[in-house]
Design an enzyme around this catalytic site. Structure first.
Site, short mmCIF file in Angstrom:
data_model
loop_
_atom_site.label_atom_id
_atom_site.label_comp_id
_atom_site.label_asym_id
_atom_site.label_seq_id
_atom_site.Cartn_x
_atom_site.Cartn_y
_atom_site.Cartn_z
N LYS A 1 50.67 37.88 35.38
CA LYS A 1 49.95 38.49 34.26
C LYS A 1 50.05 37.57 33.05
CE LYS A 1 49.46 42.91 31.88
NZ LYS A 1 49.80 44.34 31.96
N ARG B 1 43.09 38.74 32.89
CA ARG B 1 44.20 37.85 32.54
C ARG B 1 45.30 37.86 33.59
NH1 ARG B 1 47.42 41.18 27.91
NH2 ARG B 1 46.92 43.27 28.62
N ASP C 1 41.20 36.15 25.59
CA ASP C 1 41.88 34.87 25.85
C ASP C 1 42.62 34.77 27.18
OD1 ASP C 1 44.00 36.53 25.38
OD2 ASP C 1 44.55 35.66 23.45
N ASP D 1 41.28 52.36 35.92
CA ASP D 1 41.62 50.97 36.29
C ASP D 1 43.12 50.73 36.18
OD1 ASP D 1 40.58 51.37 33.54
OD2 ASP D 1 41.46 49.41 33.19
#
Ligand code: AMP
Ligand code: MG
Length: 491
Positions: A107, A87, A119, A246
């Site tokens: 972001k 995203r 989404d 991450d």
């Protein structure tokens, strides 16, 4: 300041071109003017309208070469190769007036090939939390990504309930994570891994690239910067909450804010993330998890370095962490580096370690408010210096123990021949920390279109050592009923 696209062009095989997907009724509610001018971005992003145009119009400068980066990560100890910018988009890089490279990143930009059916959006709640945290940490001199602009919208975004969508433009030296290296190593894509190393040496670690053993210098540099960052988290009571690899930056900056918290009560094993049932990322686990994560990163260096070299780099973590932690903590008691290096100073390190450890132990034994206790210590400093300790000690439950500690402190201040001033303490112990209950209030109001508490909080946490007497209420610790607000990974 021209926008460059170094990652997108030189590492095109390691990312995917994706343009931001517009949100409903976007509105730039906040621009970080200080950061914008520090980065020389007034020309590129002069006002709210220009920001939206640059992001969403077909000829917009910020969307023409935006990319989603591929990476993986160890999540709660388990390897997951299926991550990447789900995203977020790298919009490009700029060179600052100081010659440093800085990423511009959006972001909440919409779906990408790495969204895994999610989404691609971020909610206003988490965007506000990230904006405030990065600016609060920066103001405490803790390395972090920065927030450049907040874009609110009318876009409904489904989480546990329907929320408002928002976007954040953030900046970082780069968005390269431990998980970038891990991904290409574990996928056996060694050519791509080499490209990534070359990119880092060419653009981000130019000093290390000149070293006799550049790979050793690079891994060592990441170990050192990570150790120093975590030392500051521990000294300033910051619990990141999701230290997956991450979410770890190769620049040793705080990154990817999720369910983080600044401690209220001093509870060493505090867990801010309600999804972290085992307490893997509890406050007092952060240093060892930092080392665990570096170990995971080091695997990606195993074709470049032998085992002894890898051990040598990892071995720098603990001494660097301890030394940085001691420096931060001693300074919170007034024993700043300037005081400790003054020729007349006679204080020995063991006395300072025992002073600091005992104070922390007392706070922990009665779950006293961490930051409030340090601030009151600073406010009482002139009295304690003269031996008048009662005012400070009276609010603690363990009155006699705190009296003994305060006497020890008075003795140390007296015996240190270098002059410690109250200002030394007031400038290290913030009156304002980003407390969850105040943030919750700011979020609820902002969701109804009122950003006044958000703006007030931003003002105090970006000048956390000032008095701000009109906003004193924002310094107050939570009542029992406001403690322990549950924070999940949902964002
Ligand atoms: P985070 O928990 O924010 O660090 O995200 C972990 C991974 O999930 C990253 O690969 C993110 O890009 C991805 N991700 C998180 N939230 C979303 C979302 N709403 N849509 C798409 N990807 C997401
Ligand atoms: Mg993340």
């Amino acid at each position: 300041m021209p926008l460059q696209h170094l990652y997108a062009s030189e590492l095109s095989a390691l990312c995917t071109k994706v343009q931001p997907f517009p949100v409903a009724s976007p509105e730039v509610t906040t621009i970080n003017h200080a950061l914008r001018s520090e980065l020389g971005l007034e020309g590129l992003l002069p006002n709210e309208h220009a920001i939206l145009q640059a992001l969403f119009s077909p000829e917009g400068t910020l969307q023409e070469n935006s990319v989603a980066q591929k990476y993986g990560g160890h999540q709660f100890g388990h390897w997951n190769p299926q991550l990447g910018d789900g995203r977020g988009l790298l919009l490009g890089e700029i060179s600052t007036p100081q010659g440093e490279l800085i990423d511009l990143h959006l972001k909440g930009a919409g779906p990408t090939p790495y969204s895994r059916h999610a989404d691609g959006r971020a909610v206003l709640r988490s965007t506000i939390r990230e904006y405030l945290a990065s600016e609060a940490l920066h103001s405490l001199n803790i390395p972090t990504s920065r927030a450049l602009a907040l874009i609110n919208s009318n876009e409904p975004v489904m989480r546990e309930s329907l929320e408002r969508g928002a976007m954040l433009i953030r900046t970082c030296p780069s968005h390269i994570r431990f998980g970038h290296f891990e991904y290409f190593y574990h996928a056996n894509e060694h050519e791509k891994l080499d490209e990534l190393f070359s990119f880092c040496f060419a653009h981000h670690f130019t000093q290390e690239a000149k070293s006799e053993n550049p790979y050793l210098a690079l891994l060592t540099s990441i170990c050192v910067s990570t150790a120093k960052m975590i030392a500051k988290w521990q000294a300033y009571g910051f619990n990141h909450g999701v230290m997956n690899t991450d979410n770890m930056s190769i620049h040793g900056i705080t990154f990817d804010f999720g369910p983080y918290a600044f401690l209220d009560d001093f509870v060493p094993n505090y867990i801010c993330n309600s999804s972290d049932h085992g307490g893997r990322y509890a406050f007092n686990q952060q240093p060892s998890i930092g080392l665990w994560n570096l170990n995971a990163l080091a695997h990606a260096f195993s074709n470049k370095l032998n085992v002894d070299e890898i051990k040598q780099a990892l071995a720098t973590f603990e001494p660097q962490f301890l030394s940085a932690y001691k420096t931060e903590m001693f300074a919170r008691f007034g024993f700043t580096e300037a005081v400790l290096t003054a020729p007349e100073n006679t204080t020995d390190e063991d006395s300072l370690i025992s002073l600091s450890n005992r104070f922390i132990q007392l706070l922990s034994e009665e779950s006293a408010d961490y930051h409030g206790s340090f601030r009151r210590l600073s406010e009482s400093f002139n009295d304690i210096k003269k031996g008048n300790i009662d005012g400070f000690c009276d609010t603690f439950l363990q009155l006699n123990e705190m009296r003994d500690w305060s006497k020890q402190y008075t003795t140390l201040i007296e015996s240190c021949q270098a002059n410690i001033t109250q200002q030394d303490l007031l400038g290290r112990n913030p009156k304002f920390v980003l407390r969850n209950h105040h943030m919750q209030d700011a979020i609820e109001k902002a969701e109804n279109g009122d950003f006044s508490t958000f703006n007030d909080l931003l003002k105090v946490v970006t000048r956390p050592f000032d008095e701000h007497s009109d906003l004193h209420a924002l310094s107050l610790a939570p009542e029992d009923s406001d403690k322990g607000i549950a924070l999940s990974c949902s964002s």
